[in-house]
Motif scaffolding. Sequence first.
Motif, PDB file in Angstrom:
ATOM      1  N   GLY A 131      79.987 -44.414  17.341  1.00 50.99           N
ATOM      2  CA  GLY A 131      81.082 -44.749  18.228  1.00 50.99           C
ATOM      3  C   GLY A 131      82.337 -44.015  17.785  1.00 50.99           C
ATOM      4  O   GLY A 131      82.397 -43.496  16.674  1.00 50.99           O
ATOM      5  N   VAL A 132      83.331 -43.978  18.639  1.00 51.28           N
ATOM      6  CA  VAL A 132      84.598 -43.329  18.316  1.00 51.28           C
ATOM      7  C   VAL A 132      85.752 -44.157  18.868  1.00 51.28           C
ATOM      8  O   VAL A 132      85.730 -44.558  20.038  1.00 51.28           O
ATOM      9  CB  VAL A 132      84.690 -41.903  18.905  1.00 51.28           C
ATOM     10  CG1 VAL A 132      86.060 -41.291  18.605  1.00 51.28           C
ATOM     11  CG2 VAL A 132      83.592 -41.012  18.356  1.00 51.28           C
ATOM     12  N   VAL A 133      86.749 -44.402  18.023  1.00 54.89           N
ATOM     13  CA  VAL A 133      87.979 -45.081  18.445  1.00 54.89           C
ATOM     14  C   VAL A 133      89.161 -44.343  17.831  1.00 54.89           C
ATOM     15  O   VAL A 133      89.108 -43.918  16.674  1.00 54.89           O
ATOM     16  CB  VAL A 133      87.993 -46.557  17.992  1.00 54.89           C
ATOM     17  CG1 VAL A 133      89.344 -47.196  18.300  1.00 54.89           C
ATOM     18  CG2 VAL A 133      86.882 -47.346  18.674  1.00 54.89           C
ATOM     19  N   VAL A 134      90.220 -44.167  18.622  1.00 55.98           N
ATOM     20  CA  VAL A 134      91.461 -43.559  18.138  1.00 55.98           C
ATOM     21  C   VAL A 134      92.431 -44.714  17.855  1.00 55.98           C
ATOM     22  O   VAL A 134      92.993 -45.281  18.785  1.00 55.98           O
ATOM     23  CB  VAL A 134      92.049 -42.591  19.179  1.00 55.98           C
ATOM     24  CG1 VAL A 134      93.318 -41.936  18.638  1.00 55.98           C
ATOM     25  CG2 VAL A 134      91.022 -41.533  19.560  1.00 55.98           C
ATOM     26  N   PRO A 135      92.639 -45.076  16.584  1.00 57.78           N
ATOM     27  CA  PRO A 135      93.360 -46.320  16.271  1.00 57.78           C
ATOM     28  C   PRO A 135      94.820 -46.353  16.698  1.00 57.78           C
ATOM     29  O   PRO A 135      95.371 -47.442  16.862  1.00 57.78           O
ATOM     30  CB  PRO A 135      93.249 -46.401  14.739  1.00 57.78           C
ATOM     31  CG  PRO A 135      92.074 -45.560  14.387  1.00 57.78           C
ATOM     32  CD  PRO A 135      92.069 -44.454  15.391  1.00 57.78           C
ATOM     33  N   ASP A 136      95.482 -45.195  16.849  1.00 59.32           N
ATOM     34  CA  ASP A 136      96.892 -45.216  17.259  1.00 59.32           C
ATOM     35  C   ASP A 136      97.079 -44.803  18.720  1.00 59.32           C
ATOM     36  O   ASP A 136      98.208 -44.573  19.158  1.00 59.32           O
ATOM     37  CB  ASP A 136      97.757 -44.339  16.345  1.00 59.32           C
ATOM     38  CG  ASP A 136      97.383 -42.858  16.396  1.00 59.32           C
ATOM     39  OD1 ASP A 136      96.280 -42.528  16.889  1.00 59.32           O
ATOM     40  OD2 ASP A 136      98.194 -42.021  15.945  1.00 59.32           O
ATOM     41  N   GLY A 137      95.993 -44.707  19.480  1.00 60.65           N
ATOM     42  CA  GLY A 137      96.107 -44.336  20.885  1.00 60.65           C
ATOM     43  C   GLY A 137      96.165 -45.555  21.781  1.00 60.65           C
ATOM     44  O   GLY A 137      95.857 -46.677  21.338  1.00 60.65           O
ATOM     45  N   PRO A 138      96.552 -45.344  23.058  1.00 60.43           N
ATOM     46  CA  PRO A 138      96.965 -44.069  23.643  1.00 60.43           C
ATOM     47  C   PRO A 138      98.465 -43.804  23.594  1.00 60.43           C
ATOM     48  O   PRO A 138      98.912 -42.730  23.981  1.00 60.43           O
ATOM     49  CB  PRO A 138      96.519 -44.219  25.102  1.00 60.43           C
ATOM     50  CG  PRO A 138      96.728 -45.673  25.379  1.00 60.43           C
ATOM     51  CD  PRO A 138      96.392 -46.386  24.087  1.00 60.43           C
ATOM     52  N   ARG A 139      99.252 -44.771  23.108  1.00 62.15           N
ATOM     53  CA  ARG A 139     100.710 -44.599  23.142  1.00 62.15           C
ATOM     54  C   ARG A 139     101.394 -44.802  21.802  1.00 62.15           C
ATOM     55  O   ARG A 139     102.605 -44.800  21.706  1.00 62.15           O
ATOM     56  CB  ARG A 139     101.322 -45.576  24.161  1.00 62.15           C
ATOM     57  CG  ARG A 139     100.834 -45.374  25.587  1.00 62.15           C
ATOM     58  CD  ARG A 139     101.435 -46.419  26.507  1.00 62.15           C
ATOM     59  NE  ARG A 139     100.964 -46.283  27.880  1.00 62.15           N
ATOM     60  CZ  ARG A 139     101.260 -47.127  28.853  1.00 62.15           C
ATOM     61  NH1 ARG A 139     102.039 -48.172  28.599  1.00 62.15           N
ATOM     62  NH2 ARG A 139     100.790 -46.944  30.068  1.00 62.15           N
ATOM     63  N   GLY A 140     100.627 -45.034  20.763  1.00 59.84           N
ATOM     64  CA  GLY A 140     101.236 -45.232  19.467  1.00 59.84           C
ATOM     65  C   GLY A 140     101.454 -46.704  19.139  1.00 59.84           C
ATOM     66  O   GLY A 140     100.911 -47.572  19.819  1.00 59.84           O
TER      67      GLY A 140
END
Length: 229
Positions: free
Chosen positions: A123-132
């Motif tokens: 799996g993939v997650v962008v922890p500071d997305g999508p706006r910070g």
Amino acid sequence: MKTQKKNMLYEIKWNLVGILGKLFIDLLFSTTKIEIVGVEKVKPVLDSGKFIFAFWHSRILLLSYIHKGWNTVILVSQSEDGEIIARILQKQGHETIRGSSSRGGLRALTTLIRRLKEKQRPGVVVPDGPRGPRFKAQPGVIMLAKKTGVPILPIAYSAEKMKIFASWDRFILPYPFTKCRFVYGDPIYVPKDADKNKEEMCRIRLEQELCKITFDADRKFGHKIGIDN
């Protein structure tokens, strides 16, 4: 009839965006020299196929390129920028689930949990997305690791010569024919019985590890890209 034609043109447009975006990324990184660091220590995790990649919003390009064709399932925001990213990721051989902390997040996270349990895949997650906020890990990825029982694998990259955009995340675009450094961090394990305090400890550890490997990659090339820069 008009609606059908409009939908067809819409799909053609975004399909073309995905194709051209993938071709651009392939061409760009085919000219670069890529150094990969830390793969030996995480090889057992990678070989298992059961983990969650986590990286900062500004560092997606090389990471998606290196892992193209991995059939990862990725959480992508429902914004128009997210649509661009999703279409490119799909052409790279990834599955995307649309949702974020601000729109459709719980439903998307639930779907992601189900996908990871159904099949052995990353799996993939962008922890500071999508706006910070930039370089601040949100708790969603911790909940995902807790529910699925798989480790979080922090990854980052930097480049010797690159364009740094004036966006909230300071998105980086490596220049052609430059050197890149890709770094695997230490896995983060979240116990299935973790209480709120333990979850917060894991979130802080993830944030610290992501900052560490990101800044280490930057310093390799003499960059000083801090949280407040």
